[in-house]
Design a protein around this motif. Sequence first.
Motif, PDB file in Angstrom:
ATOM      1  N   ARG A  15       5.371   9.540  -3.414  1.00 40.87           N
ATOM      2  CA  ARG A  15       5.255   9.362  -1.949  1.00 40.87           C
ATOM      3  C   ARG A  15       4.071  10.137  -1.390  1.00 40.87           C
ATOM      4  O   ARG A  15       3.336   9.642  -0.532  1.00 40.87           O
ATOM      5  N   ASN A  16       3.854  11.363  -1.857  1.00 40.20           N
ATOM      6  CA  ASN A  16       2.704  12.149  -1.396  1.00 40.20           C
ATOM      7  C   ASN A  16       1.394  11.484  -1.789  1.00 40.20           C
ATOM      8  O   ASN A  16       0.444  11.440  -1.005  1.00 40.20           O
ATOM      9  N   THR A  17       1.333  10.947  -2.998  1.00 42.44           N
ATOM     10  CA  THR A  17       0.126  10.267  -3.454  1.00 42.44           C
ATOM     11  C   THR A  17      -0.157   9.046  -2.587  1.00 42.44           C
ATOM     12  O   THR A  17      -1.289   8.848  -2.128  1.00 42.44           O
ATOM     13  N   LEU A  18       0.858   8.258  -2.329  1.00 41.79           N
ATOM     14  CA  LEU A  18       0.712   7.082  -1.466  1.00 41.79           C
ATOM     15  C   LEU A  18       0.236   7.498  -0.074  1.00 41.79           C
ATOM     16  O   LEU A  18      -0.669   6.869   0.498  1.00 41.79           O
ATOM     17  N   ALA A  19       0.790   8.563   0.459  1.00 40.16           N
ATOM     18  CA  ALA A  19       0.393   9.026   1.791  1.00 40.16           C
ATOM     19  C   ALA A  19      -1.062   9.491   1.811  1.00 40.16           C
ATOM     20  O   ALA A  19      -1.780   9.266   2.797  1.00 40.16           O
ATOM     21  N   MET A  20      -1.543  10.114   0.739  1.00 39.24           N
ATOM     22  CA  MET A  20      -2.951  10.531   0.691  1.00 39.24           C
ATOM     23  C   MET A  20      -3.872   9.327   0.591  1.00 39.24           C
ATOM     24  O   MET A  20      -4.972   9.342   1.160  1.00 39.24           O
TER      25      MET A  20
END
Length: 141
Positions: A15-20
């Motif tokens: 999820r953090n990767t997608l948000a970045m």
Amino acid sequence: MDVIIYHKPACETSRNTLAMIRNAGVEPHIIEYLKCPPTRLLLAQLLVRAGLTVRQVLREKDTPFHDLGLGDPALSDDALLSAIGAHPILMNRPLVVTPEGVRLCRPSEQVLDLLPPQRGQFIKEDGERVIDDQGRRVATA
């Protein structure tokens, strides 16, 4: 920019990767790899492009890794790819594909090297500040 993320929505790192990716102004193609896993051939090609071995993409935690005896160093890449094909949960994530390369983004900040500049601050779900207000990486301790 065309970006693909092999994603697991329940995974905080994913999820953090997608948000970045989105913070860079890119809307990626999201492939939920548990619902639509890459073919054996595609996964093998992605690993070559990422400079990873099959063992490096194997996930042990919360998977049948130990039950299947996948820690056995005598197992071939072919056998490991077959195991991932039968149990996609064995593939570590998120795997991100961009024109800049392919990378297993663990930690999630690994994605930054594959993207255009961030468009503003980014704070991970756990509260860690990764990008400041001007879109620059924050130094880590």
